[in-house]
Enzyme design. Structure first.
Site, PDB file in Angstrom:
ATOM      1  N   SER A  63      33.741  -6.871  46.104  1.00  0.00           N
ATOM      2  CA  SER A  63      32.452  -6.894  45.418  1.00  0.00           C
ATOM      3  C   SER A  63      31.361  -7.600  46.225  1.00  0.00           C
ATOM      4  O   SER A  63      30.303  -7.026  46.513  1.00  0.00           O
ATOM      5  CB  SER A  63      32.619  -7.562  44.053  1.00  0.00           C
ATOM      6  N   GLY A 278      26.867  -2.422  40.515  1.00  0.00           N
ATOM      7  CA  GLY A 278      26.431  -3.800  40.302  1.00  0.00           C
ATOM      8  C   GLY A 278      26.302  -4.571  41.603  1.00  0.00           C
ATOM      9  O   GLY A 278      25.399  -5.404  41.766  1.00  0.00           O
ATOM     10  N   ASP A 279      27.207  -4.285  42.542  1.00  0.00           N
ATOM     11  CA  ASP A 279      27.143  -4.942  43.850  1.00  0.00           C
ATOM     12  C   ASP A 279      25.832  -4.582  44.560  1.00  0.00           C
ATOM     13  O   ASP A 279      25.168  -5.443  45.154  1.00  0.00           O
ATOM     14  CB  ASP A 279      28.320  -4.506  44.731  1.00  0.00           C
ATOM     15  N   ALA A 280      25.482  -3.300  44.509  1.00  0.00           N
ATOM     16  CA  ALA A 280      24.256  -2.849  45.170  1.00  0.00           C
ATOM     17  C   ALA A 280      23.023  -3.428  44.483  1.00  0.00           C
ATOM     18  O   ALA A 280      22.051  -3.819  45.150  1.00  0.00           O
ATOM     19  CB  ALA A 280      24.204  -1.318  45.167  1.00  0.00           C
TER      20      ALA A 280
END
Length: 331
Positions: A63, A278-280
């Site tokens: 992540s 969500g990571d991006a």
């Protein structure tokens, strides 16, 4: 490699090689998976599932590492701390993250568990279901903190999944102390509602005592505060952290800071694979924040980066993110 004199973002998280394959709901049921969630598995289960999966794509993941790669693609100066083994997958991870422009000073684990891998099943609706063998990640501890990098980074970004290995929570508190002593900011992502359930009290304590910035999706923030309504969670998080960045999938996101709340619309896009969305988003938000941009603009960068991530198979960016976040001349 010596640590750079200044970084925008330093991520700390699980160093994992992802294996992505398509699957249907029946496959998930047959293997007793909770759709859309992440579960931890042992080495034997990882081998069994890998053998049962269809053709897959292997790429470096994790992540916080995904966030670091996307932030580097946005032009941020980025470092990452995480543990791989001295094996083939570890070499793949190290090569990939360096090629993405991310400083990666953590030495490999010698003579212990192999490099972690995450077996990701993507269903036709774009949902990703993750099965993670943590391997060498479990060995990450305070001794792996790069103090120079922590002092050099404007923002240290901590991955909630790393609350699972026992030594990592102590490492997070030590990292926070070093960063704050250098006048820097500390951000944390909750990562997954099941991860929140496993470590709820520890997350709340860290949020209240250490974190300056929180990233969470709607399910995670409701799990943290054990409330049914998103609005109730928003009211509660205000008193616990300076900035809370709360994503809601197609409903966009809300950035909460003190008495202010900024609603950020999601970018319209055809969903192919939600892995790394969500990571991006965190990458876009933090890259803009490190440049001193206003919170609504940070949220827009996050929304743009998340839309790019879900428009294709796999978590790492495939388009020119810097071009995508550039404001339209017609605005």
């Amino acid at each position: 490699m010596s640590s750079p004199t200044e970084l925008d973002i330093l991520g700390i998280g699980n160093a994992i090689v992802d294996v992505l394959a398509r699957a249907d709901d029946a496959f998930l049921s047959a293997h007793r998976m909770t759709k859309g969630a992440m579960q931890l598995i042992d080495a034997e289960a990882a081998e069994r599932l890998y053998a049962a999966m269809g053709p897959g794509i292997e790429s470096s993941g994790g992540s916080a590492a995904n966030t670091c790669a996307a932030a580097a693609a946005l032009g941020a100066r980025v470092g990452f701390l995480g543990k791989v083994a001295a094996d083939q997958l570890g070499a793949v991870f190290r090569h990939d993250i360096a090629a993405a422009g991310v400083h990666f000073p953590t030495p490999p684990l010698a003579g212990g568990a192999p490099t972690a891998r995450c077996l990701i099943l993507v269903t036709p609706d774009g949902q990703r279901t993750m099965n993670t063998y943590l391997g060498a990640c479990v060995a990450f501890g305070e001794a792996d903190l790069d103090l120079a990098a922590l002092r050099a980074a404007r923002i240290t970004y901590l991955e909630g999944y790393l609350f699972d290995p026992p030594a990592a929570q102590a490492a997070f508190r030590a990292a926070s102390a070093v960063a704050h002593a250098a006048g820097r900011r500390v951000a944390i992502t909750l990562s997954d509602p099941f991860c929140v359930a496993r470590h709820r009290e520890a997350f709340l304590a860290f949020l209240r005592e250490e974190a300056d910035i929180l990233f969470a999706n709607e399910a995670e923030i409701r799990a943290l505060y054990q409330v049914e309504r998103f609005e109730h969670a928003v009211a509660l998080v205000r008193g616990d952290v300076d900035i809370a960045v709360l994503t809601r999938g197609p409903e966009g996101s809300v950035v909460v800071a003190g008495d202010a709340a900024y609603e950020i619309p999601a970018m319209p896009v055809r969903v192919v694979d939600t892995t790394g969305a969500g990571d991006a988003y965190a990458a876009g938000f933090l890259a803009a924040l490190a440049q001193g941009r206003a919170l609504p603009e940070c949220g827009r960068w996050g929304a743009v980066a998340a839309a790019e991530a879900i428009s294709h198979f796999g978590a790492r960016p495939q388009a020119d993110l810097r071009a995508l976040v550039a404001p339209s001349p017609h605005r």
